[in-house]
Every structure is written in structure tokens, then in C-alpha cells.
Design an enzyme around this catalytic site. Structure first.
Site, PDB file in Angstrom:
ATOM      1  N   ASP A  20      40.981  36.737  42.336  1.00 25.31           N
ATOM      2  CA  ASP A  20      40.680  36.022  41.108  1.00 25.31           C
ATOM      3  C   ASP A  20      42.019  35.530  40.545  1.00 25.31           C
ATOM      4  OD1 ASP A  20      39.339  35.274  38.616  1.00 25.31           O
ATOM      5  OD2 ASP A  20      40.289  37.064  37.789  1.00 25.31           O
ATOM      6  N   MET A  21      41.979  34.563  39.628  1.00 26.27           N
ATOM      7  CA  MET A  21      43.231  34.029  39.078  1.00 26.27           C
ATOM      8  C   MET A  21      43.519  34.559  37.673  1.00 26.27           C
ATOM      9  SD  MET A  21      44.451  30.047  38.648  1.00 26.27           S
ATOM     10  CE  MET A  21      43.340  29.759  37.254  1.00 26.27           C
ATOM     11  N   ASP A  22      42.698  34.182  36.698  1.00 30.34           N
ATOM     12  CA  ASP A  22      42.969  34.548  35.302  1.00 30.34           C
ATOM     13  C   ASP A  22      42.815  36.042  35.084  1.00 30.34           C
ATOM     14  OD1 ASP A  22      43.352  31.920  33.777  1.00 30.34           O
ATOM     15  OD2 ASP A  22      41.513  31.523  34.899  1.00 30.34           O
ATOM     16  N   ASP A 176      39.662  41.538  37.677  1.00 25.74           N
ATOM     17  CA  ASP A 176      40.075  42.260  36.471  1.00 25.74           C
ATOM     18  C   ASP A 176      38.941  42.419  35.467  1.00 25.74           C
ATOM     19  OD1 ASP A 176      40.960  40.006  33.976  1.00 25.74           O
ATOM     20  OD2 ASP A 176      40.344  39.332  35.953  1.00 25.74           O
TER      21      ASP A 176
END
Length: 199
Positions: A20-22, A176
Site C-alpha cells: 500500500d502507499m499512503d 496500515d
């Protein structure tokens, strides 16, 4: 940062890693929260910090649909989406990589295929990865624009595995948020909760 022997073994055995990025690869969540608070105040939408993190990974338009329905308000969803994205773009120059996750990316770069599976738009993801000079680490980028169903549906992770040409069960994915972990597990992948790495 030293990873546990169990996690090192899982990562070593995997055929591909998906991130995932954010909030996982890049520390953007506090910046997104600032933007969301301004949008919520403007449109009189209740949006607490716990609720914000519960909806982490849900694309902006869907988040606005959820919040307006919960508040019983009809708002201009497209205008609110444009406002949120404009505010976020203005804040993103303050974003920095999350060191613990970046270390894993750098450890396996060049030895395993790596991908990003994000709830962000393609334009937003490309801007952020380019700004932080992270794009070259990844063999595939799958965004909210590329799938019909978003987290907690598994589609973005499944699409990333498909682009890497790796079976989902041979992938380890990093997230996250609770809905992100749910999406990974629904995809049949092994999940790593980065909240456990950065405590």
C-alpha cells in the site's frame, strides 16, 4: 531496523512483495487528515480522527458518499472531491517515506518483483512517487482508477499480483489499516501490518 526472524523468513520465501502507499510506504495520513478536516468543516460532515483511520484506503469519492450518507446530508460530491484532492496536493510536498517500509523495499529491490496497490488516484500516486523518487523501485502500480471495487475488496491487490505475473498466495502484502489487511487476506495473500513495524 531489524525484522523478526519469522517475518524475514516469510519475505524471503515470497515470490513478490506488494505495498500500500499512503500510511504504509509514505507518511501521508496526517496530511490527508488535515485536508479532510477542512472539507468536513466546509460541508458540515462529522469526521473524527478514528473514523478517518477506519476509512483509510477508501477512495475520496466513496469516503464522501459514506460520510454524507452517515450525516444525512446531500452534498456536491464532485466538488467536495475536487476540494479534497486540491488541498491534499498542496500538502504533499511535506510527505516523507516511512523508513521501516522503505528499508524493506530497498532490501528486496532487484531480487523480487515489487508493486504498489493503493486507494489513491493514479495521478496522485504518480505525483507522490515521483516527488520522493520512489517510482523506480516498483514493477507495477495499481490504483483506485484501475479497479471497479476498492478496499476492503481484494481487487487492487489481485490486480497487482496479476501484473507481476505471480500467484496471489505467493505474495506478501503490506498495509496500515484494518480494511487494507482485510483486502490482503481476501486476496489470499500473506499480510504484514506495518503498524507493528513502526511502533
Amino acid at each position: 531496523m531489524s525484522l523478526s526472524p519469522e517475518l524475514q523468513h516469510r519475505l524471503a520465501q515470497a515470490d513478490a512483495l506488494i505495498f500500500d502507499m499512503d500510511g504504509t510506504l509514505v507518511d501521508t495520513m496526517p496530511l490527508h487528515y488535515i485536508a479532510w478536516q477542512q472539507v468536513a468543516e466546509h460541508y458540515r460532515l462529522p469526521f473524527s480522527k478514528p473514523r478517518f483511520y477506519q476509512l483509510g484506503g477508501v477512495p475520496t469519492f466513496e469516503t464522501l458518499q459514506i460520510l454524507s450518507a452517515e450525516a444525512g446530508l446531500e452534498i456536491d460530491l464532485q466538488a467536495a472531491k475536487a476540494m479534497k484532492e486540491g488541498l491534499s496536493r498542496a500538502l504533499m510536498p511535506k510527505a516523507t517515506p516511512i523508513a521501516e517500509t522503505l528499508a524493506i523495499v530497498q532490501q528486496f529491490f532487484g531480487t523480487k518483483p515489487l508493486a504498489i496497490a493503493t486507494g489513491s488516484s493514479r495521478a496522485g500516486a504518480q505525483m507522490l512517487l515521483g516527488q520522493l523518487e520512489l517510482a523506480h523501485y516498483f514493477d507495477a502500480l495499481v490504483t483506485a482508477d484501475d479497479v471497479a471495487r476498492h478496499k476492503p475488496a481484494p481487487d487492487v491487490f489481485l490486480a497487482a499480483a496479476q501484473r507481476l505475473n505471480v500467484a496471489p498466495e505467493r505474495c506478501v502484502a503490506f498495509e496500515d489499516t484494518d480494511i487494507g489487511i482485510e483486502a490482503i487476506l481476501s486476496a489470499g495473500m500473506s499480510a504484514v501490518d506495518v503498524r507493528d513495524l513502526i511502533k
